[in-house]
Scaffold this motif. Structure first.
Motif, PDB file in Angstrom:
ATOM      1  N   LEU A  43       0.839  -1.196   0.000  1.00 39.47           N
ATOM      2  CA  LEU A  43       0.000   0.000   0.000  1.00 39.47           C
ATOM      3  C   LEU A  43       0.876   1.248   0.000  1.00 39.47           C
ATOM      4  CD1 LEU A  43      -2.538  -1.187   2.710  1.00 39.47           C
ATOM      5  CD2 LEU A  43      -2.880  -1.181   0.251  1.00 39.47           C
ATOM      6  N   VAL A  44       0.632   2.136  -0.965  1.00 35.24           N
ATOM      7  CA  VAL A  44       1.387   3.384  -1.080  1.00 35.24           C
ATOM      8  C   VAL A  44       0.436   4.535  -0.796  1.00 35.24           C
ATOM      9  CG1 VAL A  44       2.812   4.834  -2.554  1.00 35.24           C
ATOM     10  CG2 VAL A  44       2.847   2.352  -2.843  1.00 35.24           C
ATOM     11  N   SER A  45       0.827   5.431   0.100  1.00 35.14           N
ATOM     12  CA  SER A  45      -0.053   6.534   0.460  1.00 35.14           C
ATOM     13  C   SER A  45       0.744   7.833   0.575  1.00 35.14           C
ATOM     14  CB  SER A  45      -0.769   6.252   1.786  1.00 35.14           C
ATOM     15  OG  SER A  45       0.176   6.157   2.834  1.00 35.14           O
ATOM     16  N   ARG A  46       0.010   8.926   0.473  1.00 36.13           N
ATOM     17  CA  ARG A  46       0.611  10.232   0.763  1.00 36.13           C
ATOM     18  C   ARG A  46       0.451  10.470   2.257  1.00 36.13           C
ATOM     19  NH1 ARG A  46      -1.086  16.147  -1.730  1.00 36.13           N
ATOM     20  NH2 ARG A  46       0.757  17.291  -0.966  1.00 36.13           N
ATOM     21  N   TYR A  47       1.570  10.572   2.945  1.00 39.19           N
ATOM     22  CA  TYR A  47       1.565  10.638   4.405  1.00 39.19           C
ATOM     23  C   TYR A  47       1.393  12.059   4.914  1.00 39.19           C
ATOM     24  CZ  TYR A  47       3.027   9.400   9.162  1.00 39.19           C
ATOM     25  OH  TYR A  47       3.071   9.205  10.516  1.00 39.19           O
ATOM     26  N   GLY A  48       1.953  13.006   4.168  1.00 40.14           N
ATOM     27  CA  GLY A  48       1.863  14.409   4.548  1.00 40.14           C
ATOM     28  C   GLY A  48       2.091  15.267   3.325  1.00 40.14           C
ATOM     29  N   GLY A  49       2.510  16.502   3.497  1.00 40.66           N
ATOM     30  CA  GLY A  49       2.718  17.397   2.369  1.00 40.66           C
ATOM     31  C   GLY A  49       3.641  16.826   1.321  1.00 40.66           C
ATOM     32  N   GLU A  50       4.927  16.590   1.693  1.00 47.73           N
ATOM     33  CA  GLU A  50       5.880  16.013   0.756  1.00 47.73           C
ATOM     34  C   GLU A  50       6.388  14.661   1.264  1.00 47.73           C
ATOM     35  OE1 GLU A  50       8.330  18.804   3.424  1.00 47.73           O
ATOM     36  OE2 GLU A  50       6.357  18.759   2.510  1.00 47.73           O
ATOM     37  N   GLU A  51       5.592  14.027   2.145  1.00 49.34           N
ATOM     38  CA  GLU A  51       5.971  12.737   2.715  1.00 49.34           C
ATOM     39  C   GLU A  51       5.093  11.627   2.143  1.00 49.34           C
ATOM     40  OE1 GLU A  51       7.590  13.321   7.118  1.00 49.34           O
ATOM     41  OE2 GLU A  51       5.540  14.020   6.904  1.00 49.34           O
ATOM     42  N   PHE A  52       5.692  10.469   1.967  1.00 50.59           N
ATOM     43  CA  PHE A  52       4.985   9.298   1.464  1.00 50.59           C
ATOM     44  C   PHE A  52       5.241   8.139   2.415  1.00 50.59           C
ATOM     45  CE2 PHE A  52       5.994  12.052  -2.053  1.00 50.59           C
ATOM     46  CZ  PHE A  52       4.824  12.075  -2.802  1.00 50.59           C
ATOM     47  N   ALA A  53       4.277   7.201   2.450  1.00 53.01           N
ATOM     48  CA  ALA A  53       4.415   6.027   3.313  1.00 53.01           C
ATOM     49  C   ALA A  53       4.075   4.782   2.508  1.00 53.01           C
ATOM     50  CB  ALA A  53       3.489   6.144   4.529  1.00 53.01           C
ATOM     51  N   ILE A  54       4.868   3.743   2.713  1.00 52.65           N
ATOM     52  CA  ILE A  54       4.663   2.483   1.992  1.00 52.65           C
ATOM     53  C   ILE A  54       4.549   1.367   3.021  1.00 52.65           C
ATOM     54  CG2 ILE A  54       5.591   0.872   0.298  1.00 52.65           C
ATOM     55  CD1 ILE A  54       6.988   4.389   0.389  1.00 52.65           C
ATOM     56  N   ILE A  55       3.400   0.686   3.034  1.00 56.47           N
ATOM     57  CA  ILE A  55       3.162  -0.452   3.926  1.00 56.47           C
ATOM     58  C   ILE A  55       3.464  -1.726   3.147  1.00 56.47           C
ATOM     59  CG2 ILE A  55       1.481  -1.655   5.366  1.00 56.47           C
ATOM     60  CD1 ILE A  55      -0.097   0.976   5.520  1.00 56.47           C
ATOM     61  N   LEU A  56       4.326  -2.570   3.714  1.00 57.62           N
ATOM     62  CA  LEU A  56       4.761  -3.793   3.034  1.00 57.62           C
ATOM     63  C   LEU A  56       4.408  -5.003   3.894  1.00 57.62           C
ATOM     64  CD1 LEU A  56       8.318  -2.522   1.999  1.00 57.62           C
ATOM     65  CD2 LEU A  56       6.268  -2.600   0.548  1.00 57.62           C
ATOM     66  N   PRO A  57       3.243  -5.613   3.714  1.00 59.75           N
ATOM     67  CA  PRO A  57       2.868  -6.803   4.496  1.00 59.75           C
ATOM     68  C   PRO A  57       3.770  -7.978   4.167  1.00 59.75           C
ATOM     69  CG  PRO A  57       0.944  -5.796   3.418  1.00 59.75           C
ATOM     70  CD  PRO A  57       2.160  -5.171   2.820  1.00 59.75           C
ATOM     71  N   ASN A  58       3.977  -8.832   5.170  1.00 61.00           N
ATOM     72  CA  ASN A  58       4.769 -10.071   5.006  1.00 61.00           C
ATOM     73  C   ASN A  58       6.106  -9.775   4.322  1.00 61.00           C
ATOM     74  OD1 ASN A  58       5.409 -12.762   5.138  1.00 61.00           O
ATOM     75  ND2 ASN A  58       4.164 -13.376   3.382  1.00 61.00           N
ATOM     76  N   THR A  59       6.774  -8.724   4.794  1.00 56.69           N
ATOM     77  CA  THR A  59       8.065  -8.317   4.224  1.00 56.69           C
ATOM     78  C   THR A  59       9.052  -8.092   5.359  1.00 56.69           C
ATOM     79  OG1 THR A  59       6.939  -7.227   2.382  1.00 56.69           O
ATOM     80  CG2 THR A  59       9.232  -6.641   2.763  1.00 56.69           C
ATOM     81  N   ASN A  60      10.218  -8.745   5.303  1.00 52.88           N
ATOM     82  CA  ASN A  60      11.219  -8.570   6.349  1.00 52.88           C
ATOM     83  C   ASN A  60      12.090  -7.351   6.054  1.00 52.88           C
ATOM     84  OD1 ASN A  60      12.971  -9.393   4.320  1.00 52.88           O
ATOM     85  ND2 ASN A  60      13.135 -11.500   5.091  1.00 52.88           N
TER      86      ASN A  60
END
Length: 473
Positions: free
Chosen positions: A365-382
């Motif tokens: 899952l890729v999301s815009r976290y803030g103004g110029e920040e991004f967040a990437i959620i990686l399930p089942n990933t070490n």
């Protein structure tokens, strides 16, 4: 605050909120947008204003003294004349169960406080558009129902309409076998439209038997339903689809007992089906607007929060690793100041597409976290897998070669990334994953930016000349 309205505005909106300041704010802002506004500070006043004001839409706070917004909505919807008024809930309550309850009592939409006013206007416009579309559809259905009633009441009118009506009109009599059972139907009269539906011309269908095998081509259950019309006298309303001249069409059929047979009216409801599809598409659009960041078309912050918590508890239940990457555009404020905000928006859009290219799995899952920040959620990933994804992101951003004259680390746009990975234990909370990634992101910036840093368990950083240590196990 019971005064409002200028007539002939975009829509009449009743705002119910026990905060006078919030009520006045919404009233002033919405009136500037051309809406007619009535305000109410309590449910009792609101009920009276619904009766006198007949609003097109209600903006409703949840937490109010005496009767809360859920109860107000439930009682309002009991009255049939108010049941179609769309209600948008407004509240600081942001739990999933709060939103579910809002829809269960009859709410049409839900927006969390503090309210982003532009988002509120979009949601209002969507609800008003849905209401207008529904009204048009109801009016068209009523027109067709009135036509059906007229046709069934007067045989003389049926004859007049026969050759001019765009609807299919016909009459059939029963053809019985020696035991008295209905075996077929014989067409007594049919206009062009009905003949086309049956796959004939009026000349070839009138006087001919309509065999069960031909009726079965429309629907395998239709023949027996038509037999029941003759045997019981009950009116049949039946909807079916048929391809005419290679075009799929939807039809509504009404069959009425007529002696030892039945009269039937068929009209094309394909336009109504298009309206239904449009309504479904509009609902889907509203949902997408609620979960998507409008600039980058990534998931928005609210969806990120919900998704991270969901994936955290799934990872805890299955004892699988969960990784998070926080990415920040280096010196983005300087970029905006130098190139302008429009260029800054275009830069964020290209970065979002580049991240999306680097993050390849559908479960990520890729999301815009803030103004110029991004967040990437990686399930089942070490940690190793997350580090690899971070490197792919850096590579994609580098390939963009977006000029950044104000950067002190590179001539083109770069990212700093913080990577955290964890297998949740029973007492762990999902917020710790964000803290770990945030600490790693801080270290990436501290070490010179344009890089990714993994959270390894213990990091030190300085703030205001004091050394703070955060330890996660």
């Amino acid at each position: 605050m019971n005064t409002l309205i200028n007539e002939n505005l975009k829509g009449r909106i009743l705002v119910v909120d026990d905060s006078p300041e919030y009520l006045e704010f919404l009233t002033d802002m919405l009136m500037d947008y051309g809406y007619s506004i009535m305000g109410a500070e309590n449910p009792k006043t609101a009920f009276n204003q619904v009766e006198s004001y007949s609003p097109d839409l209600v903006l409703l706070d949840i937490i109010m003294p005496g009767m809360d917004g859920y109860q107000f909505c439930k009682y309002l919807k009991i009255d049939p004349k108010n049941s179609d008024i769309p209600i948008i809930f407004m509240s600081h309550l942001d739990e999933v169960l709060d939103k579910i309850k809002a829809f269960q009592v009859g709410g049409s939409d839900y927006i969390s406080k503090p309210i982003l006013f532009e988002e509120l206007v979009v949601r209002i416009e969507n609800q008003l558009a849905l209401k207008r579309q529904k009204l048009k559809l109801i009016q068209e259905i009523e027109r067709l129902q009135n036509l059906e009633e007229v046709l069934s009441q007067s045989k003389a009118l049926l004859i007049d309409v026969l050759n001019s009506s765009p609807d299919g009109i016909a009459a059939f009599k029963a053809v019985r076998n020696l035991s008295g059972k209905i075996a077929n139907f014989c067409c007594v009269v049919a206009n062009l439209m009905m003949a086309q539906v049956l796959g004939h011309t009026p000349q070839t269908v009138v006087g001919q038997r309509l065999l069960k095998s031909e009726v079965d081509k429309i629907d395998p259950t239709l023949f027996n339903k038509l037999v029941q019309v003759i045997e019981t006298g009950e009116t049949l309303n039946f909807e079916f689809q048929k391809t005419i001249e290679q075009i799929p069409r939807w039809y509504q059929m009404t069959a009425v007992k007529n002696g030892d047979g039945f009269s039937v009216t068929v009209w094309d409801i394909s336009k109504h089906k298009e309206w239904e599809i449009l309504l479904n598409q509009t609902s889907q659009y509203i949902y997408q607007q609620a979960i998507t960041d409008s600039l980058t078309q990534l998931l928005n912050r609210r969806t990120f929060d919900y998704s991270l918590e969901r994936e955290w508890y799934r990872a805890k239940r299955e004892q699988l690793p969960l990784s998070l990457i926080l990415a920040d555009v280096d010196y983005f404020k300087d970029y905006n100041d130098h190139y302008g905000h429009q260029a800054g928006d275009e830069c964020l859009q290209q970065i979002a597409k580049a991240i999306r290219r680097a993050v390849k799995r559908s479960a990520d899952l890729v999301s815009r976290y803030g103004g110029e920040e991004f967040a990437i959620i990686l399930p089942n990933t070490n940690r190793a897998g997350a580090k690899k994804v971070a490197e792919l992101i850096c590579s994609e951003i580098h390939q963009l070669q977006l000029p950044h004259a104000q950067s002190t680390v590179c001539e083109s746009v770069t990212l700093s990334l913080g990577v955290s990975s964890h297998v949740p234990k029973s007492k762990d909370q999902f917020e710790m994953l964000i803290k770990q990634a945030d600490i790693a992101l801080y270290q990436a910036k501290k070490k010179g930016r344009n890089r990714s840093v993994e959270f390894m368990g213990k990091l030190e950083y300085k703030t205001n000349d004091l050394t703070n240590k955060l330890l996660f196990h």
